[in-house]
Design a protein around this motif. Structure first.
Motif, PDB file in Angstrom:
ATOM      1  N   LEU A 171       0.830  -1.198   0.000  1.00 41.03           N
ATOM      2  CA  LEU A 171       0.000   0.000   0.000  1.00 41.03           C
ATOM      3  C   LEU A 171       0.866   1.250   0.000  1.00 41.03           C
ATOM      4  O   LEU A 171       2.029   1.223   0.407  1.00 41.03           O
ATOM      5  N   PHE A 172       0.264   2.373  -0.462  1.00 38.23           N
ATOM      6  CA  PHE A 172       0.946   3.669  -0.384  1.00 38.23           C
ATOM      7  C   PHE A 172       0.176   4.562   0.567  1.00 38.23           C
ATOM      8  O   PHE A 172      -1.020   4.804   0.388  1.00 38.23           O
ATOM      9  N   ASP A 173       0.838   5.029   1.599  1.00 35.60           N
ATOM     10  CA  ASP A 173       0.244   5.907   2.600  1.00 35.60           C
ATOM     11  C   ASP A 173       0.379   7.341   2.122  1.00 35.60           C
ATOM     12  O   ASP A 173       1.483   7.888   2.048  1.00 35.60           O
ATOM     13  N   TYR A 174      -0.787   7.974   1.790  1.00 32.19           N
ATOM     14  CA  TYR A 174      -0.769   9.340   1.262  1.00 32.19           C
ATOM     15  C   TYR A 174      -0.296  10.353   2.300  1.00 32.19           C
ATOM     16  O   TYR A 174       0.363  11.338   1.968  1.00 32.19           O
ATOM     17  N   ILE A 175      -0.626  10.099   3.568  1.00 33.92           N
ATOM     18  CA  ILE A 175      -0.269  11.069   4.614  1.00 33.92           C
ATOM     19  C   ILE A 175       1.218  11.000   4.942  1.00 33.92           C
ATOM     20  O   ILE A 175       1.924  12.015   4.983  1.00 33.92           O
ATOM     21  N   GLU A 176       1.701   9.764   5.193  1.00 33.01           N
ATOM     22  CA  GLU A 176       3.118   9.594   5.543  1.00 33.01           C
ATOM     23  C   GLU A 176       4.024   9.599   4.310  1.00 33.01           C
ATOM     24  O   GLU A 176       5.246   9.662   4.424  1.00 33.01           O
ATOM     25  N   LYS A 177       3.396   9.464   3.119  1.00 30.14           N
ATOM     26  CA  LYS A 177       4.136   9.431   1.857  1.00 30.14           C
ATOM     27  C   LYS A 177       5.201   8.342   1.866  1.00 30.14           C
ATOM     28  O   LYS A 177       6.392   8.586   1.652  1.00 30.14           O
ATOM     29  N   PHE A 179       5.603   3.720   1.305  1.00 26.94           N
ATOM     30  CA  PHE A 179       5.005   2.428   0.964  1.00 26.94           C
ATOM     31  C   PHE A 179       4.986   1.533   2.203  1.00 26.94           C
ATOM     32  O   PHE A 179       5.958   1.473   2.957  1.00 26.94           O
ATOM     33  N   LYS A 180       3.836   0.829   2.385  1.00 27.13           N
ATOM     34  CA  LYS A 180       3.686  -0.055   3.533  1.00 27.13           C
ATOM     35  C   LYS A 180       3.062  -1.367   3.082  1.00 27.13           C
ATOM     36  O   LYS A 180       2.322  -1.418   2.112  1.00 27.13           O
ATOM     37  N   SER A 181       3.355  -2.422   3.827  1.00 31.83           N
ATOM     38  CA  SER A 181       2.732  -3.710   3.534  1.00 31.83           C
ATOM     39  C   SER A 181       1.368  -3.782   4.203  1.00 31.83           C
ATOM     40  O   SER A 181       1.147  -3.183   5.249  1.00 31.83           O
TER      41      SER A 181
END
Length: 386
Positions: A171-177, A179-181
């Motif tokens: 996934l891509f976290d828009y807030i933290e900018k 990539f996360k699993s």
């Protein structure tokens, strides 16, 4: 129940339906292999969030979707059964309290998992509500009919669904900018393809029929005999494809292995006439064929040397019960496929008379009569004489 009856009920599974009121929904989460109940929750259907309501309504429509005698089956309850499912459903349907309704539905769940084991967790969903149908259409001039007078019936619907484990994803976290699993572990309830389901009671001639139940087998022509006999405690059934095979065997005994295409086409036309007349007259009982009907159809189709003794002998050699009747709609194929090494042809059974199997210049040929010009890769083919 016929197709129209089922379609009218199915179409009422929508938000703010005028003719259907779903009062309660009861969900039971069952663990795989052990069949133990992990969790259960009962609540008014209207208390669910709108998105959840829409997902369940789509699921309920799936339970009432499919061809009759192929995926949907109207079953008859067996008599003289102790603690019968029929009585449990009836008592649950008319229970005065939510607790009594839940207790009866849990008894159904126990029967479901007494012998069956799944490789995945499952969710059994029950709803009970009221279905209404106008006794007659609304007259625009007199403004009578429609909602002025309706048939009203209580019902229970059940849906058995599997759960799927969420897939690992990035996934891509828009807030933290960054990539996360995806670490989600919550199982996903697959509401798009019920494993099985049923509607109680069945509806015939606008009246509730508590001696029958509408069962969904999940897969086409693969009804679960254990579910039918041990869970619902109904009489065994014959699928449409099995009835078609029975009809074909009887024809082969009477007619022989070789037959003119026109004769077979005539047979299907005669059977189709019975089906169409039944639909035009809006009869609730589907037309059925016994040995006398088959004899009449074969004679009308141009089969030579047909007599009662010959047809009865063929019928008895294939069917054990002499009083057995097969549904006319089951014996007509939707399409006929003719497969050769050169080409495969798919046609309507009524058009089989336009196909001839001939010998030309010592070679076997398939002659297909057409009314229109034939276009291949944008080119019209030239017409030749045989």
């Amino acid at each position: 129940m016929n197709k129209k009856d089922i379609a009218k009920i199915r179409n009422q599974f929508k938000l703010n339906s005028r003719y259907m009121k779903i009062r309660e929904i009861f969900n039971v989460y069952v663990k795989k292999e052990s069949g133990e109940i992990y969790h259960q929750v009962s609540q008014p259907f209207e208390m669910l969030e709108q998105e959840a309501q829409e997902l369940f309504l789509t699921n309920f429509k799936k339970v009432l979707t499919g061809g009759l005698d192929a995926k949907l089956f109207e079953l008859k309850f067996r008599r003289d059964v102790e603690e019968s499912t029929q009585m449990i459903l009836f008592n649950g349907l008319h229970a005065d309290s939510t607790e009594a309704w839940n207790e009866n539905m849990l008894r159904i769940v126990e029967k479901m998992f007494a012998h069956a084991k799944y490789e995945f967790d499952t969710v059994v969903t029950f709803i009970r509500g009221e279905y209404q149908k106008a006794t007659r259409k609304r007259d625009m001039e007199s403004e009578e009919g429609g909602d002025d007078e309706v048939y009203s019936s209580e019902f229970v619907l059940c849906s058995l669904n599997k759960t799927d484990q969420p897939k690992k994803a990035l996934l891509f976290d828009y807030i933290e900018k960054e990539f996360k699993s995806n670490n989600a572990v919550d199982p996903i309830i697959n509401l798009a393809a019920p494993l099985a389901g049923f509607l109680f009671p069945a509806f015939n001639d606008n009246a509730a029929d508590v001696n029958h139940i509408l069962y969904n087998g999940g897969k086409v022509n693969q009804p679960n005999e254990m579910f039918i006999v041990d869970v619902l405690q109904c009489e065994e059934i014959i699928t449409a494809i099995e009835e078609k095979d029975t009809f074909d065997q009887i024809l082969k005994i009477v007619v022989g292995d070789e037959v003119d295409s026109k004769v077979i086409s005539n047979v299907y036309e005669e059977v189709d006439k019975m089906v169409q007349e039944n639909q035009e007259n809006e009869e609730s009982e589907p037309p059925k064929l016994d040995s006398k009907d088959i004899e009449r159809i074969l004679e009308a189709s141009g089969v030579e040397n047909v007599n009662s003794d010959k047809v009865e002998h063929a019928f008895k050699s294939v069917v054990y019960d002499e009083k057995y009747e097969m549904k006319a709609s089951s014996v007509i194929p939707k399409t006929i496929k003719i497969e050769t090494k050169i080409a495969n042809v798919t046609i309507n059974p009524k058009d089989l008379k336009n196909v001839k199997y001939i010998t030309y210049n010592g070679k076997r040929c398939l002659l297909l009569e057409v009314d229109e010009e034939v276009v291949v890769e944008g080119f019209r083919l030239e017409t030749g004489e045989l």
